[in-house]
Design a protein around this motif. Structure first.
Motif, PDB file in Angstrom:
ATOM      1  N   LYS A 242       0.841  -1.189   0.000  1.00  0.00           N
ATOM      2  CA  LYS A 242       0.000   0.000   0.000  1.00  0.00           C
ATOM      3  C   LYS A 242       0.883   1.248   0.000  1.00  0.00           C
ATOM      4  O   LYS A 242       1.824   1.350   0.786  1.00  0.00           O
ATOM      5  CB  LYS A 242      -0.920   0.006   1.228  1.00  0.00           C
ATOM      6  N   THR A 243       0.558   2.201  -0.890  1.00  0.00           N
ATOM      7  CA  THR A 243       1.361   3.417  -0.994  1.00  0.00           C
ATOM      8  C   THR A 243       1.240   4.241   0.274  1.00  0.00           C
ATOM      9  O   THR A 243       0.141   4.528   0.749  1.00  0.00           O
ATOM     10  CB  THR A 243       0.903   4.266  -2.194  1.00  0.00           C
ATOM     11  N   ASP A 244       2.390   4.637   0.825  1.00  0.00           N
ATOM     12  CA  ASP A 244       2.389   5.424   2.045  1.00  0.00           C
ATOM     13  C   ASP A 244       2.988   6.802   1.822  1.00  0.00           C
ATOM     14  O   ASP A 244       2.473   7.789   2.314  1.00  0.00           O
ATOM     15  CB  ASP A 244       3.166   4.689   3.145  1.00  0.00           C
ATOM     16  N   ASP A 245       4.096   6.888   1.112  1.00  0.00           N
ATOM     17  CA  ASP A 245       4.764   8.168   0.887  1.00  0.00           C
ATOM     18  C   ASP A 245       5.188   8.297  -0.563  1.00  0.00           C
ATOM     19  O   ASP A 245       5.563   7.322  -1.209  1.00  0.00           O
ATOM     20  CB  ASP A 245       6.001   8.304   1.784  1.00  0.00           C
ATOM     21  N   ASP A 246       5.118   9.517  -1.066  1.00  0.00           N
ATOM     22  CA  ASP A 246       5.559   9.834  -2.419  1.00  0.00           C
ATOM     23  C   ASP A 246       6.351  11.133  -2.305  1.00  0.00           C
ATOM     24  O   ASP A 246       5.770  12.206  -2.114  1.00  0.00           O
ATOM     25  CB  ASP A 246       4.348  10.005  -3.334  1.00  0.00           C
ATOM     26  N   VAL A 247       7.681  11.033  -2.378  1.00  0.00           N
ATOM     27  CA  VAL A 247       8.534  12.181  -2.057  1.00  0.00           C
ATOM     28  C   VAL A 247       9.393  12.556  -3.257  1.00  0.00           C
ATOM     29  O   VAL A 247      10.076  11.706  -3.833  1.00  0.00           O
ATOM     30  CB  VAL A 247       9.442  11.870  -0.850  1.00  0.00           C
ATOM     31  N   THR A 248       9.379  13.840  -3.606  1.00  0.00           N
ATOM     32  CA  THR A 248      10.228  14.381  -4.667  1.00  0.00           C
ATOM     33  C   THR A 248      10.808  15.700  -4.182  1.00  0.00           C
ATOM     34  O   THR A 248      10.052  16.569  -3.723  1.00  0.00           O
ATOM     35  CB  THR A 248       9.431  14.628  -5.958  1.00  0.00           C
ATOM     36  N   PRO A 249      12.136  15.892  -4.240  1.00  0.00           N
ATOM     37  CA  PRO A 249      12.715  17.187  -3.850  1.00  0.00           C
ATOM     38  C   PRO A 249      12.136  18.324  -4.680  1.00  0.00           C
ATOM     39  O   PRO A 249      11.790  18.155  -5.851  1.00  0.00           O
ATOM     40  CB  PRO A 249      14.214  16.998  -4.119  1.00  0.00           C
ATOM     41  N   GLU A 250      12.029  19.502  -4.055  1.00  0.00           N
ATOM     42  CA  GLU A 250      11.422  20.634  -4.750  1.00  0.00           C
ATOM     43  C   GLU A 250      12.307  21.168  -5.871  1.00  0.00           C
ATOM     44  O   GLU A 250      11.801  21.685  -6.869  1.00  0.00           O
ATOM     45  CB  GLU A 250      11.137  21.755  -3.743  1.00  0.00           C
TER      46      GLU A 250
END
Length: 300
Positions: A242-250
């Motif tokens: 299950k997807t929990d986090d989706d992180v991309t630097p600004e």
């Protein structure tokens, strides 16, 4: 003359209408078992114990052995321990018992006291926190990720991904999928944490324990096809599918692109003998970096 002495006897009986068990309360202690929200007592909830001395006679103080009880968590909760209070005193942590206590040895008790064991429960929390930081570009440490240096072809760009279990339950089968954005190639992943496995651009953490932090390093080598592009990196974290986090630097990393365009035009399209022709040479930097030491040689 006959002197009659009456002793209070209100505990130990099973009939609410006729309390007592013919043993004066001053020789007995009551042990109760309760549960907080999120759990239930599935064993006995109360027992009365008689204090006796080494010869088997009733005593007002001494040691007793309680049978103990069992606490069971409700759905979505977990057992954390027992709190013990004596009479109306301040409860304290009794860490030696599990959800099923087994026999409990109580030393130096006094007749008439009540010992209350309260099972503690907490709601299960499954949560994690993911951060992603641009670490270095071309071997140069990035001190300000909001203003990263420009990358060149063949430079290595390194991001650091940290995944921390901020809940109160272990997290099984945590996967970190790492994707390049607007890039021509793929990253390579590494980690110093034992047990982490890799399949292409996906890292798998078999179990992320409570409070544990796992660090994963993503490294990308800039390709010639990346010249002039803005590269970024995305981490997609899943817990047990299950997807929990989706992180991309600004802030992305820009790859330098050296480009030069030269145009030459004349002020005449036709000329006669003795005419002067003026040529104009325009040199345009079409890339995204300054060009130094540019020379223009012109031959007829």
């Amino acid at each position: 003359t006959v002197n009659l002495v009456y002793s209070k006897d209100e505990i130990g009986g099973e009939d609410p209408e006729d309390p007592g068990d013919d043993i004066p309360d001053k020789y007995q202690v009551t042990v109760k078992y309760k549960a907080t929200t999120g759990g239930n007592i599935t064993g006995i909830t109360q027992e009365v114990l008689t204090i006796k001395d080494s010869s088997g006679k009733f005593a007002t103080t001494g040691n007793v052995t309680a049978s103990g009880s069992t606490a069971t968590a409700e759905e979505g909760y977990f057992f954390t321990g027992w709190m013990l209070s004596v009479d109306d005193g301040e409860p304290f942590d009794s860490k030696v018992f599990g959800a099923t206590t087994g026999e409990i040895f109580l030393n130096n008790v006094y007749g008439g006291q009540t010992y209350t064991f309260t099972a503690q429960f907490k709601e299960k929390v499954y949560d994690l926190e993911t951060t992603k930081t641009l670490t270095s570009v071309g071997g140069v440490t990035v001190s300000d990720p909001t203003n990263p240096p420009m990358a060149k072809v063949d430079d290595e760009i390194v991001w650091t991904i940290t995944v921390e279990n901020t809940g109160n339950q272990p997290l099984p089968n945590v996967t970190v999928s790492d994707l390049m954005i607007n890039a021509s190639g793929a990253v390579s992943l590494t980690s110093d944490t034992d047990g982490v496995t890799f399949n292409g651009t996906t890292a798998t953490i078999p179990t992320l324990e409570v409070g544990q932090t796992v660090t994963i390093t993503a490294t990308y080598t800039v390709q010639p096809e990346d010249a002039g592009k803005e590269l970024n990196n995305r981490a997609l974290v899943n817990v047990d599918g299950k997807t929990d986090d989706d992180v991309t630097p600004e802030d992305p990393v820009t790859v330098e692109d050296k480009g030069l365009e030269i145009t030459k035009t004349a002020d005449k399209t036709t000329a006669n003998r003795g005419d002067t022709i003026i040529y104009k040479i325009d040199v345009t930097n079409t890339g995204n970096v300054a060009l130094n030491g540019v020379t223009v040689s012109d031959e007829m």
